[in-house]
Design a protein around this motif. Structure first.
Motif, short mmCIF file in Angstrom:
data_model
loop_
_atom_site.label_atom_id
_atom_site.label_comp_id
_atom_site.label_asym_id
_atom_site.label_seq_id
_atom_site.Cartn_x
_atom_site.Cartn_y
_atom_site.Cartn_z
N ILE A 12 62.67 -7.44 -83.03
CA ILE A 12 62.67 -8.70 -82.97
C ILE A 12 61.65 -9.10 -84.32
O ILE A 12 61.99 -10.02 -84.92
N LEU A 13 60.62 -8.60 -84.30
CA LEU A 13 59.74 -8.71 -85.18
C LEU A 13 60.50 -8.47 -86.77
O LEU A 13 60.27 -9.11 -87.55
N ALA A 14 61.12 -7.57 -86.86
CA ALA A 14 61.73 -7.18 -88.19
C ALA A 14 62.80 -8.29 -88.34
O ALA A 14 62.96 -8.41 -89.69
N GLU A 15 63.80 -8.91 -87.43
CA GLU A 15 64.55 -9.62 -87.73
C GLU A 15 63.95 -10.87 -88.21
O GLU A 15 64.74 -11.74 -88.96
N LEU A 16 62.86 -11.30 -87.84
CA LEU A 16 62.05 -12.36 -88.31
C LEU A 16 61.44 -12.27 -89.55
O LEU A 16 61.60 -13.00 -90.72
N ALA A 75 62.76 -16.14 -79.87
CA ALA A 75 61.54 -15.80 -80.84
C ALA A 75 61.65 -16.58 -82.11
O ALA A 75 62.71 -16.58 -82.89
N VAL A 76 60.74 -17.82 -82.49
CA VAL A 76 60.75 -18.29 -83.39
C VAL A 76 59.75 -18.23 -84.54
O VAL A 76 59.88 -18.79 -85.49
N GLY A 77 59.09 -17.03 -84.21
CA GLY A 77 58.13 -16.92 -85.32
C GLY A 77 57.22 -15.66 -84.79
O GLY A 77 57.30 -15.22 -83.86
N PHE A 78 56.27 -15.21 -85.85
CA PHE A 78 55.43 -14.14 -85.54
C PHE A 78 54.30 -14.14 -86.64
O PHE A 78 54.24 -14.83 -87.57
#
Length: 144
Positions: free
Chosen positions: A12-16, A53-56
């Motif tokens: 998920i982090l990588a895709e953001l 997930a919209v941001g990190f």
């Protein structure tokens, strides 16, 4: 909701992150985030809206010299990103506040960051969040 990312959320982090760091690949970023989520010197937070997930934000503890700081270690905002359609809702500020709390818990008294000279959106965000400009540099390289 903001969640401290687990190793299982590295994809998920990588895709953001690929939306911000497009010179990388999702698999490379995923591996990097897997490592970061297992480190006690780094943390990643994910902002969820309606289970999306919209941001990190990613921050770390740096013990090497950090431009403009006077102490060590220093908390460092390595990256922060919000999907374009979710911007201007205060989500980046929420993520930054989580990073700042984490850094304070690590006994740091300074928090630093950087952005490219031509990234005006990032510059404006940092200034609005209370950062002060420490220096401007141009980095050089050459093949040997």
């Amino acid at each position: 909701m903001i969640k401290c990312a687990a190793k299982s959320e590295a994809r998920i982090l990588a895709e953001l992150a690929i939306q911000m760091w497009s010179d990388h690949t999702v698999p490379d970023l995923e591996k990097n985030f897997e490592d970061l989520t297992q480190s006690d010197q780094a943390v990643c937070f994910i902002k969820y809206v309606d289970n999306i997930a919209v941001g990190f934000a990613q921050c770390q503890i740096r013990t090497d010299y950090v431009e403009g700081t006077e102490t060590s270690p220093v908390g460092y905002l390595e990256g922060i990103f919000i999907v374009e359609t979710y911007r201007h809702k205060g989500y980046a500020k929420e993520l930054l506040m989580e990073c700042e709390k984490w850094v304070k818990d690590k006994k740091c008294s300074e928090f630093a960051s950087d952005c490219e000279l031509d990234n005006l959106d990032s510059y404006r965000f940092h200034m609005a969040m209370g950062f002060e400009e420490a220096n401007r540099i141009i980095c050089f390289r050459k093949n040997l």
